[in-house]
Design a protein around this motif. Sequence first.
Motif, PDB file in Angstrom:
ATOM      1  N   ASN A   1      -1.330 -11.658 -10.939  1.00  0.00           N
ATOM      2  CA  ASN A   1      -2.663 -12.242 -10.760  1.00  0.00           C
ATOM      3  C   ASN A   1      -3.755 -11.425 -11.435  1.00  0.00           C
ATOM      4  OD1 ASN A   1      -2.596 -14.714  -9.158  1.00  0.00           O
ATOM      5  ND2 ASN A   1      -1.634 -13.453  -7.577  1.00  0.00           N
ATOM      6  N   GLY A   2      -3.405 -10.263 -11.990  1.00  0.00           N
ATOM      7  CA  GLY A   2      -4.408  -9.401 -12.612  1.00  0.00           C
ATOM      8  C   GLY A   2      -5.338  -8.774 -11.585  1.00  0.00           C
ATOM      9  N   LEU A   3      -4.811  -8.526 -10.387  1.00  0.00           N
ATOM     10  CA  LEU A   3      -5.605  -7.962  -9.297  1.00  0.00           C
ATOM     11  C   LEU A   3      -5.145  -6.547  -8.973  1.00  0.00           C
ATOM     12  CD1 LEU A   3      -5.561 -11.005  -6.853  1.00  0.00           C
ATOM     13  CD2 LEU A   3      -7.482 -10.240  -8.275  1.00  0.00           C
ATOM     14  N   PRO A   4      -6.071  -5.690  -8.551  1.00  0.00           N
ATOM     15  CA  PRO A   4      -5.643  -4.370  -8.098  1.00  0.00           C
ATOM     16  C   PRO A   4      -4.946  -4.476  -6.741  1.00  0.00           C
ATOM     17  CG  PRO A   4      -8.006  -4.640  -7.757  1.00  0.00           C
ATOM     18  CD  PRO A   4      -7.519  -5.868  -8.488  1.00  0.00           C
ATOM     19  N   ALA A   5      -4.113  -3.524  -6.453  1.00  0.00           N
ATOM     20  CA  ALA A   5      -3.492  -3.387  -5.126  1.00  0.00           C
ATOM     21  C   ALA A   5      -3.450  -1.884  -4.863  1.00  0.00           C
ATOM     22  CB  ALA A   5      -2.122  -4.016  -5.084  1.00  0.00           C
ATOM     23  N   ASP A   6      -4.625  -1.333  -4.561  1.00  0.00           N
ATOM     24  CA  ASP A   6      -4.774   0.115  -4.433  1.00  0.00           C
ATOM     25  C   ASP A   6      -3.928   0.684  -3.304  1.00  0.00           C
ATOM     26  OD1 ASP A   6      -6.742  -0.050  -6.461  1.00  0.00           O
ATOM     27  OD2 ASP A   6      -8.246  -0.539  -4.954  1.00  0.00           O
ATOM     28  N   VAL A   7      -3.927   0.008  -2.173  1.00  0.00           N
ATOM     29  CA  VAL A   7      -3.162   0.441  -1.003  1.00  0.00           C
ATOM     30  C   VAL A   7      -2.467  -0.781  -0.426  1.00  0.00           C
ATOM     31  CG1 VAL A   7      -3.281   1.499   1.286  1.00  0.00           C
ATOM     32  CG2 VAL A   7      -4.869   2.247  -0.500  1.00  0.00           C
ATOM     33  N   VAL A   8      -1.159  -0.658  -0.185  1.00  0.00           N
ATOM     34  CA  VAL A   8      -0.378  -1.723   0.443  1.00  0.00           C
ATOM     35  C   VAL A   8       0.325  -1.097   1.643  1.00  0.00           C
ATOM     36  CG1 VAL A   8       1.491  -3.395   0.159  1.00  0.00           C
ATOM     37  CG2 VAL A   8      -0.020  -2.875  -1.779  1.00  0.00           C
ATOM     38  N   ILE A   9      -0.020  -1.589   2.832  1.00  0.00           N
ATOM     39  CA  ILE A   9       0.516  -1.019   4.066  1.00  0.00           C
ATOM     40  C   ILE A   9       1.127  -2.127   4.908  1.00  0.00           C
ATOM     41  CG2 ILE A   9      -0.075   0.187   6.210  1.00  0.00           C
ATOM     42  CD1 ILE A   9      -2.543   1.291   4.749  1.00  0.00           C
ATOM     43  N   GLU A  10       2.362  -1.907   5.362  1.00  0.00           N
ATOM     44  CA  GLU A  10       2.962  -2.852   6.305  1.00  0.00           C
ATOM     45  C   GLU A  10       2.309  -2.626   7.665  1.00  0.00           C
ATOM     46  OE1 GLU A  10       7.231  -4.470   8.005  1.00  0.00           O
ATOM     47  OE2 GLU A  10       7.227  -2.968   6.424  1.00  0.00           O
ATOM     48  N   VAL A  11       1.911  -3.717   8.318  1.00  0.00           N
ATOM     49  CA  VAL A  11       1.199  -3.628   9.594  1.00  0.00           C
ATOM     50  C   VAL A  11       1.830  -4.564  10.623  1.00  0.00           C
ATOM     51  CG1 VAL A  11      -1.011  -2.984   8.528  1.00  0.00           C
ATOM     52  CG2 VAL A  11      -0.495  -5.391   8.899  1.00  0.00           C
TER      53      VAL A  11
END
Length: 92
Positions: A66-76
Amino acid sequence: MPLYLIERTFAEALEVSPEGAASIMRINDDVGVRWLYSFLSADKKKTYCLYEAPSAEMIREAAQRNGLPADVVIEVDELRPPAVQAEAAATA
């Protein structure tokens, strides 16, 4: 399905058109992730998005496509105040 919180930082204030959102959702569908909702910071340069996905790697793949940043990915996990949980259970 696992839930993930994604923090995204943008250089410019974010403006998402209905067409842009639809394009994101199409690519997400192709990858197998589901965008549930997002919070936008007051300056419109950060988003905090809640997604359902089989893995964090699939979140990152969708973001890249998608051309989007994903700086932090956390399972919650979902956690609600007791009064809200009781109300949700009563209406279920």
